[in-house]
Design a protein around this motif. Sequence first.
Motif, mmCIF file in Angstrom:
data_model
loop_
_atom_site.group_PDB
_atom_site.id
_atom_site.type_symbol
_atom_site.label_atom_id
_atom_site.label_comp_id
_atom_site.label_asym_id
_atom_site.label_seq_id
_atom_site.Cartn_x
_atom_site.Cartn_y
_atom_site.Cartn_z
ATOM 1 N N HIS A 86 0.836 -1.203 0.000
ATOM 2 C CA HIS A 86 0.000 0.000 0.000
ATOM 3 C C HIS A 86 0.875 1.258 0.000
ATOM 4 C CE1 HIS A 86 -3.173 2.835 0.973
ATOM 5 N NE2 HIS A 86 -2.424 3.247 1.995
ATOM 6 N N LEU A 87 1.898 1.265 0.840
ATOM 7 C CA LEU A 87 2.822 2.399 0.899
ATOM 8 C C LEU A 87 3.526 2.594 -0.442
ATOM 9 C CD1 LEU A 87 3.849 4.425 3.109
ATOM 10 C CD2 LEU A 87 5.817 2.903 3.367
ATOM 11 N N ALA A 88 3.958 1.500 -1.064
ATOM 12 C CA ALA A 88 4.639 1.567 -2.360
ATOM 13 C C ALA A 88 3.721 2.152 -3.432
ATOM 14 C CB ALA A 88 5.121 0.178 -2.771
ATOM 15 N N GLU A 89 2.474 1.722 -3.446
ATOM 16 C CA GLU A 89 1.523 2.256 -4.430
ATOM 17 C C GLU A 89 1.267 3.738 -4.201
ATOM 18 O OE1 GLU A 89 -1.979 -0.205 -4.214
ATOM 19 O OE2 GLU A 89 -0.837 -2.003 -4.770
ATOM 20 N N LYS A 90 1.095 4.126 -2.959
ATOM 21 C CA LYS A 90 0.796 5.520 -2.624
ATOM 22 C C LYS A 90 1.928 6.462 -3.032
ATOM 23 C CE LYS A 90 -0.550 8.482 1.237
ATOM 24 N NZ LYS A 90 -0.986 8.532 2.631
ATOM 25 N N PHE A 91 3.187 6.012 -2.918
ATOM 26 C CA PHE A 91 4.328 6.888 -3.185
ATOM 27 C C PHE A 91 5.100 6.522 -4.449
ATOM 28 C CE2 PHE A 91 3.458 7.504 1.309
ATOM 29 C CZ PHE A 91 3.417 8.887 1.371
ATOM 30 N N GLY A 92 4.554 5.629 -5.268
ATOM 31 C CA GLY A 92 5.180 5.294 -6.541
ATOM 32 C C GLY A 92 6.518 4.592 -6.419
ATOM 33 N N LEU A 93 6.642 3.709 -5.430
ATOM 34 C CA LEU A 93 7.888 2.974 -5.215
ATOM 35 C C LEU A 93 7.865 1.682 -6.033
ATOM 36 C CD1 LEU A 93 8.004 3.258 -1.327
ATOM 37 C CD2 LEU A 93 8.859 4.902 -3.013
ATOM 38 N N GLN A 94 9.049 1.239 -6.456
ATOM 39 C CA GLN A 94 9.167 -0.006 -7.211
ATOM 40 C C GLN A 94 9.859 -1.062 -6.366
ATOM 41 O OE1 GLN A 94 11.444 1.374 -10.583
ATOM 42 N NE2 GLN A 94 9.609 1.458 -11.847
ATOM 43 N N ALA A 95 9.336 -2.274 -6.378
ATOM 44 C CA ALA A 95 9.957 -3.366 -5.612
ATOM 45 C C ALA A 95 11.394 -3.573 -6.076
ATOM 46 C CB ALA A 95 9.156 -4.649 -5.780
ATOM 47 N N GLU A 96 12.290 -3.796 -5.124
ATOM 48 C CA GLU A 96 13.705 -4.063 -5.404
ATOM 49 C C GLU A 96 13.997 -5.476 -4.941
ATOM 50 O OE1 GLU A 96 16.898 -4.481 -6.677
ATOM 51 O OE2 GLU A 96 16.670 -2.300 -6.817
ATOM 52 N N SER A 97 14.305 -6.359 -5.869
ATOM 53 C CA SER A 97 14.505 -7.767 -5.520
ATOM 54 C C SER A 97 15.943 -8.083 -5.111
ATOM 55 C CB SER A 97 14.100 -8.664 -6.696
ATOM 56 O OG SER A 97 14.914 -8.362 -7.832
ATOM 57 N N GLN A 98 16.889 -7.190 -5.406
ATOM 58 C CA GLN A 98 18.289 -7.478 -5.101
ATOM 59 C C GLN A 98 18.738 -6.725 -3.845
ATOM 60 O OE1 GLN A 98 20.164 -6.379 -8.812
ATOM 61 N NE2 GLN A 98 20.217 -8.521 -9.437
#
Length: 192
Positions: A164-176
């Motif tokens: 939810h936080l990532a969507e709200k602030f336009g963050l992208q998942a970092e897998s590394q």
Amino acid sequence: MGREFELKYKATAQALRQIRALWQGWEEISMETTYFDTPEGALSAKHCTLRRRMENGISVCTMKTPISGFGRGEWDVQAAWSGETVAELFAKAGQEPIPFESLTAVCGARFTRLAKTVELPGCTVEIALDEGVLLGGGREIPLCELEVELKAGTEDAAIAWAQHLAEKFGLQAESQSKFRRASLLAKGEYHG
């Protein structure tokens, strides 16, 4: 053994400032991390990470190992970087020891972390806002990310809240991990 369960997200400096404004009482930590391995990559081959991190001038040495499921095994010792410290970490992690003399610095990171523990429905998390650089092979690239680390409660609650936080602030998942990106940078295989 500690079990580390964290989610990482690529961020912009602006997004981190907006997230910082949501809460008061952030702890500021100056971090300088050095990752170690043998020249042959004996630890990397076993998906283990060995680091020394200076946290506001205090040496914290850590070993991370793979475990079943999502997350990692994590052992910390607040001590100087030495053969005794490394031997203690290998013993705690149940890993076959590697001679201290065969370890060499392979890459690192230098950043400022703003950390805050937040109580949420179903879990308690630590939010970390990290800004600085990854270091490897004589090169450096910018680091700007958010980490959400589960401290108590359910993984599902932490994941839902972090998404939810990532969507709200336009963050992208970092897998590394920072180590993975810095080690690729050292090999000239990562450009941010």
